[in-house]
Design a protein around this motif. Structure first.
Motif, PDB file in Angstrom:
ATOM      1  N   ALA A  39       0.839  -1.203   0.000  1.00 35.55           N
ATOM      2  CA  ALA A  39       0.000   0.000   0.000  1.00 35.55           C
ATOM      3  C   ALA A  39       0.876   1.255   0.000  1.00 35.55           C
ATOM      4  O   ALA A  39       0.578   2.227  -0.716  1.00 35.55           O
ATOM      5  N   GLN A  43       1.109   4.015  -2.996  1.00 31.14           N
ATOM      6  CA  GLN A  43       0.939   5.439  -2.723  1.00 31.14           C
ATOM      7  C   GLN A  43       2.131   6.232  -3.253  1.00 31.14           C
ATOM      8  O   GLN A  43       1.960   7.289  -3.851  1.00 31.14           O
ATOM      9  N   ARG A  46       1.870   6.547  -6.973  1.00 30.17           N
ATOM     10  CA  ARG A  46       0.834   7.477  -7.422  1.00 30.17           C
ATOM     11  C   ARG A  46       1.345   8.909  -7.481  1.00 30.17           C
ATOM     12  O   ARG A  46       0.933   9.680  -8.332  1.00 30.17           O
ATOM     13  N   ARG A 150      -7.855  -3.860   0.404  1.00 36.87           N
ATOM     14  CA  ARG A 150      -8.996  -3.517  -0.456  1.00 36.87           C
ATOM     15  C   ARG A 150      -8.606  -2.525  -1.549  1.00 36.87           C
ATOM     16  O   ARG A 150      -9.005  -2.674  -2.697  1.00 36.87           O
ATOM     17  N   ARG A 151      -7.806  -1.546  -1.198  1.00 31.29           N
ATOM     18  CA  ARG A 151      -7.388  -0.545  -2.185  1.00 31.29           C
ATOM     19  C   ARG A 151      -6.498  -1.177  -3.259  1.00 31.29           C
ATOM     20  O   ARG A 151      -6.591  -0.829  -4.433  1.00 31.29           O
ATOM     21  N   ASP A 153      -6.701  -4.183  -4.322  1.00 34.90           N
ATOM     22  CA  ASP A 153      -7.625  -4.929  -5.170  1.00 34.90           C
ATOM     23  C   ASP A 153      -8.369  -3.998  -6.126  1.00 34.90           C
ATOM     24  O   ASP A 153      -8.503  -4.302  -7.316  1.00 34.90           O
ATOM     25  N   GLU A 154      -8.835  -2.868  -5.611  1.00 33.77           N
ATOM     26  CA  GLU A 154      -9.568  -1.920  -6.448  1.00 33.77           C
ATOM     27  C   GLU A 154      -8.675  -1.314  -7.526  1.00 33.77           C
ATOM     28  O   GLU A 154      -9.094  -1.175  -8.680  1.00 33.77           O
ATOM     29  N   GLU A 155      -7.455  -0.946  -7.164  1.00 30.70           N
ATOM     30  CA  GLU A 155      -6.541  -0.372  -8.153  1.00 30.70           C
ATOM     31  C   GLU A 155      -6.179  -1.389  -9.229  1.00 30.70           C
ATOM     32  O   GLU A 155      -6.047  -1.042 -10.396  1.00 30.70           O
ATOM     33  N   ASP A 158      -9.140  -1.626 -11.555  1.00 30.63           N
ATOM     34  CA  ASP A 158      -9.163  -0.453 -12.444  1.00 30.63           C
ATOM     35  C   ASP A 158      -8.066  -0.548 -13.506  1.00 30.63           C
ATOM     36  O   ASP A 158      -8.283  -0.179 -14.660  1.00 30.63           O
TER      37      ASP A 158
END
Length: 186
Positions: A39, A43, A46, A150-151, A153-155, A158
């Protein structure tokens, strides 16, 4: 008594339950460490100006794939294995302690023999509580790991263009081919 000798004694006294629970808890903590490190890495990617959006998407997809295929199943297994093992071993050790306590109460024994038997029984009952509580830790840590990932997985979803039923396979194939051609040209 040294640390290794004490660990060995606890292992023998708990019929191997203490080291197994320790191993399960250490695996869970390592998985949590992986999720936190990934994570933080996501970050950092990003906000890093030197990383292209295509590279960021490929890395996010790879992180999500590792999470979904390797890390999440292991986290779920440990989350379920810890309480089962802890409860089973605590039942065994607690029953032995309660049985010894019941035997001591039911016999005509001197105060010294009774005190020794009760001390051993209470020690086994204490180990049973330790195993029960130690087994619940992975069950409590599992949802924290899943929510933390969770993030990731979402990224990853996407980056792959959404859920598989929503994604256009030809578009994804063309995007990956274009990215590979750019990488080969550079």
């Amino acid at each position: 008594m040294g640390l290794y000798a004490r660990f060995w004694r606890y292992s023998v006294d708990t019929y191997g339950g203490a080291p197994l629970l320790l191993l399960i808890n250490l695996v869970q903590i390592a998985i949590l460490g992986w999720v936190v490190s990934q994570a933080l890495r996501a970050q950092a990617e990003r906000v890093a100006p030197g990383i292209s959006s295509e590279a960021r998407r490929i890395r996010a997809a790879r992180r999500a794939e590792i999470w979904q295929k390797q890390v999440r199943p292991l986290a779920m297994t440990m989350m379920l294995l810890g309480p089962g093992l802890g409860l089973g071993m605590s039942t065994l050790v607690g029953a032995l302690g309660m049985g010894a306590l019941g035997d001591a109460m039911g016999t005509q024994a001197g105060a010294e023999v009774l005190a020794q038997t009760m001390a051993r029984a209470y020690r086994e009952i204490s180990y049973a509580y330790f195993l029960m509580v130690g087994g619940t830790f992975p069950m409590l840590l599992g949802p924290v790991i899943v929510l933390g990932a969770r993030r990731l997985d979402e990224e990853g979803s996407d980056a792959r263009g959404g859920e598989p039923e929503e994604a256009d396979a030809a578009r994804i194939h063309a995007l990956l081919a274009e990215t590979l051609q750019r990488g080969a040209a550079a």
